[in-house]
Design a protein around this motif. Sequence first.
Motif, mmCIF file in Angstrom:
data_model
loop_
_atom_site.group_PDB
_atom_site.id
_atom_site.type_symbol
_atom_site.label_atom_id
_atom_site.label_comp_id
_atom_site.label_asym_id
_atom_site.label_seq_id
_atom_site.Cartn_x
_atom_site.Cartn_y
_atom_site.Cartn_z
ATOM 1 N N ARG A 71 1.000 -1.187 -0.100
ATOM 2 C CA ARG A 71 -0.123 -0.024 0.010
ATOM 3 C C ARG A 71 0.773 1.361 -0.053
ATOM 4 O O ARG A 71 0.658 2.211 -0.749
ATOM 5 C CB ARG A 71 -0.893 -0.207 1.090
ATOM 6 N N ALA A 72 1.980 1.298 0.799
ATOM 7 C CA ALA A 72 2.804 2.249 0.844
ATOM 8 C C ALA A 72 3.686 2.536 -0.397
ATOM 9 O O ALA A 72 3.683 3.932 -1.001
ATOM 10 C CB ALA A 72 3.905 2.155 2.006
ATOM 11 N N ARG A 73 3.951 1.613 -1.134
ATOM 12 C CA ARG A 73 4.712 1.833 -2.037
ATOM 13 C C ARG A 73 3.691 2.255 -3.366
ATOM 14 O O ARG A 73 4.045 3.337 -4.175
ATOM 15 C CB ARG A 73 5.172 0.416 -2.671
ATOM 16 N N LEU A 74 2.415 1.781 -3.608
ATOM 17 C CA LEU A 74 1.500 2.332 -4.519
ATOM 18 C C LEU A 74 0.985 3.595 -4.355
ATOM 19 O O LEU A 74 0.954 4.531 -4.995
ATOM 20 C CB LEU A 74 0.168 1.374 -4.386
ATOM 21 N N LYS A 75 1.084 3.913 -3.035
ATOM 22 C CA LYS A 75 0.834 5.575 -2.757
ATOM 23 C C LYS A 75 1.910 6.360 -3.132
ATOM 24 O O LYS A 75 1.573 7.214 -3.753
ATOM 25 C CB LYS A 75 0.641 5.491 -1.098
ATOM 26 N N VAL A 76 3.386 5.940 -2.996
ATOM 27 C CA VAL A 76 4.431 6.824 -3.332
ATOM 28 C C VAL A 76 4.360 6.823 -4.907
ATOM 29 O O VAL A 76 4.577 7.922 -5.476
ATOM 30 C CB VAL A 76 5.881 5.991 -3.145
ATOM 31 N N ILE A 77 4.050 5.912 -5.580
ATOM 32 C CA ILE A 77 4.163 5.715 -7.063
ATOM 33 C C ILE A 77 3.048 6.692 -8.006
ATOM 34 O O ILE A 77 2.964 7.263 -8.795
ATOM 35 C CB ILE A 77 4.289 4.333 -7.670
ATOM 36 N N PHE A 78 1.858 6.498 -6.980
ATOM 37 C CA PHE A 78 0.740 7.319 -7.397
ATOM 38 C C PHE A 78 1.088 8.634 -7.210
ATOM 39 O O PHE A 78 0.627 9.435 -8.231
ATOM 40 C CB PHE A 78 -0.626 6.714 -6.743
ATOM 41 N N GLU A 79 1.549 9.199 -6.017
ATOM 42 C CA GLU A 79 1.842 10.704 -5.875
ATOM 43 C C GLU A 79 2.729 11.115 -6.511
ATOM 44 O O GLU A 79 2.969 12.610 -6.550
ATOM 45 C CB GLU A 79 1.946 10.870 -4.335
ATOM 46 N N SER A 80 3.949 10.582 -6.872
ATOM 47 C CA SER A 80 5.106 11.148 -7.461
ATOM 48 C C SER A 80 5.579 10.681 -8.758
ATOM 49 O O SER A 80 5.448 9.380 -8.949
ATOM 50 C CB SER A 80 6.292 11.040 -6.374
ATOM 51 N N ALA A 81 6.364 11.437 -9.732
ATOM 52 C CA ALA A 81 6.366 11.061 -10.767
ATOM 53 C C ALA A 81 8.186 11.416 -10.645
ATOM 54 O O ALA A 81 8.672 11.117 -11.775
ATOM 55 C CB ALA A 81 5.868 11.937 -11.825
ATOM 56 N N ASP A 82 8.566 11.985 -9.665
ATOM 57 C CA ASP A 82 9.989 12.319 -9.624
ATOM 58 C C ASP A 82 10.896 11.056 -9.257
ATOM 59 O O ASP A 82 10.581 10.701 -8.031
ATOM 60 C CB ASP A 82 10.051 13.593 -8.832
ATOM 61 N N GLY A 83 11.708 10.839 -10.108
ATOM 62 C CA GLY A 83 12.816 9.642 -9.747
ATOM 63 C C GLY A 83 13.368 9.741 -8.491
ATOM 64 O O GLY A 83 13.459 8.635 -7.666
ATOM 65 N N PHE A 84 13.810 10.940 -8.153
ATOM 66 C CA PHE A 84 14.555 11.118 -7.039
ATOM 67 C C PHE A 84 13.972 11.023 -5.756
ATOM 68 O O PHE A 84 14.323 10.632 -4.993
ATOM 69 C CB PHE A 84 15.420 12.490 -7.011
#
Length: 675
Positions: A590-603
């Motif tokens: 859930r935490a991973r999907l949240k991050v990828i959903f919210e951010s497009a910035d590789g860094f």
Amino acid sequence: MAEKKPQEGNTLAGRLARLGLRSDSDFVLHLPLRYEDETRLTPLCDARPGLAAQFEVEVVDSEIAYRPRRQLLARVRDAGGALSLRFLNFYPSQQKVLQPGVRLRIFGEVHEGYLGPEIIHPRFHVVTEGDPLPECLTPVYPTTAGLGQATLRRLIEKALARADLADTLPPALRDRLRLPEFAAAIRLLHTPPPELAQAVLESRDHPSWRRIQFDELLAQQLSLRRAYTARRARGAPRLLATASLTGALLKALPFRLTRAQQRAWQEIATDLGQPHPMQRLLQGDVGSGKTVVAALAMLHAVEAGYQAALMAPTEILAEQHYRKLAAWLEPLGLEVAWLTGSLKKREKEAAIARVGAGETAIIVGTHALIEDKVEFARLGLAIVDEQHRFGVRQRLALKEKGLFAHQLAMSATPIPRTLAMSYYADLDVSVLDELPPGRSPVTTKLVAEARRGEVVTRVREACRGGRQAYWVCPLIEESETLQLKTAEETFARLTAELPDLRIGLVHGRLKTAEKAAVMAAFVRNEVQVLVATTVIEVGVDVPNASLMVIEHAERFGLAQLHQLRGRVGRGAAQSACILLYAQPLGELARARLKVIFESADGFEIAREDLRLRGPGEFVGSRQSGLPLLRYADLEDAALVEQARAVAEDMLRDAPESAAAHLQRWLGGREELLKA
Ligand code: ADP
Ligand code: MG
């Protein structure tokens, strides 16, 4: 390396070696995991379940009982209470000691047992009344099977008495960093005074721990820094370019370099002109345009009369590079050689011969490039794409081959700053922090598996509109066979669901020619939907593809998801990435999907990845052969920064102290750090 004798593992030396304990310094730096307080006695009437404490008792009796397992039972008491001791494993000598009337000090955790309060496997020793209590907390060390705490403690004590504990940091520096003396810190951690609360010590925030953490980071920095200096002392050909080829490529390109690309290219060109080997990392998010920078660097080497090689971790990726480079460079009159393990024997030998004779200046391939048979006539530049995906052995082989050549590594996995400062301190870094213009951002959608039908409809619409789509199959890490089966099932299912579309399948088990044929068909839009395993994760570049579907996205890692999403949004069309997930979601997923959903910035994603996974796993340090830090934490940016600055000063102003520090921390194992 010394041959390991089969019985070595069972000797004391073997067990110590397993813990990395050889020299006095090793023992001195083997620090406790935690502490036990044996400086006080607790009356049995005050024993509370779950609390570890020390008691002084007298043995009432002991017997070997079968209930149902053979075990040693002893009953003990003090003035105010009674207790059972239970040993499921024991030596005859232990039984002999537990005679009625014998006085013991025991340490352990009391449980409410079958027969009343008991301790299972207490630590105990015989005392006479009035024996003094220890003055320090008792350290508990990390150990291995067959090596007891008492033995380890004795050996460490001896080493502490013998070892040179001289400080490697001058007093002024210690004062400035507010760190205690080394000898004082190390003694305190091994034999802490009783007034120090266990909790304070175990939190590792105590100044003594800070000192050890700092020293460990300093050793790492010194070692990396020294490797850096050693490399600069090695010679490399100065590649003096004429700009004839690079200029021609820049003119022929249908686009202008971004400012970031120009900057990186300048940094690389400057390095290539130096008389020592470049070791640079070109870091840029997916789609930031690293390939063209690599092409310019290769042309620079060719202008100077040298060969340049580009190595990629997979056939698909190597092939993409090959096609792109050939398209750019052949019009300039250059031949591009192609070398992979899957070439026919004759073709391969011919390519190797041409490379060896210096007839081909530009060579692209997989790790076939670093096989023994391949001898470059005049290798001036070696480029490795996605270096972290190669194994240690391959990296070392490349290092040997290109020992005197300039090296450029490319990576789309952004490395957070603290990691770059430590694991990669030996590298210079160029960053492409800007995407080429005209890209539209990718919209990310999270869709529950139950709504898969809507996603299939969306794929149909995109393809009817002339676009293309990727459909990434669920990742099955445990079994490659199962992975393949799933990919084939997904392909069959989508073929049935989308009868009007041309669907292709690509996975790791396909022969190279088959893989290449599918990819080529996708590039030409003859395949509209590409069903794929993660073989397409890195590098694949088809700008007309505007939709990415990832099935069971919850099983993928953050870096993987970011890479996969980066396959779309490469053209001007509005692109989307659909993450299909199955419920229930675990906390981490859930935490991973949240991050990828919210951010497009590789860094940003890399930072979160580091936070979720911890630094060791992040850089795959087990694979890279880097010893993990035992005490320090790479996320402790301030301390890493200080260690880095001190390392530089120390190597310049106090090389003997630096040598002593490295000897203490790494002994003869420094080579490990350089792999
Ligand atoms: P990556 O950094 O992920 O390897 P690529 O080198 O594959 O990225 O570049 C992605 C796409 O962008 C390619 O199609 C490439 O030709 C294109 N490209 C690279 N630089 C520029 C630029 N300055 N302007 C426009 N397009 C560019
Ligand atoms: Mg790339």
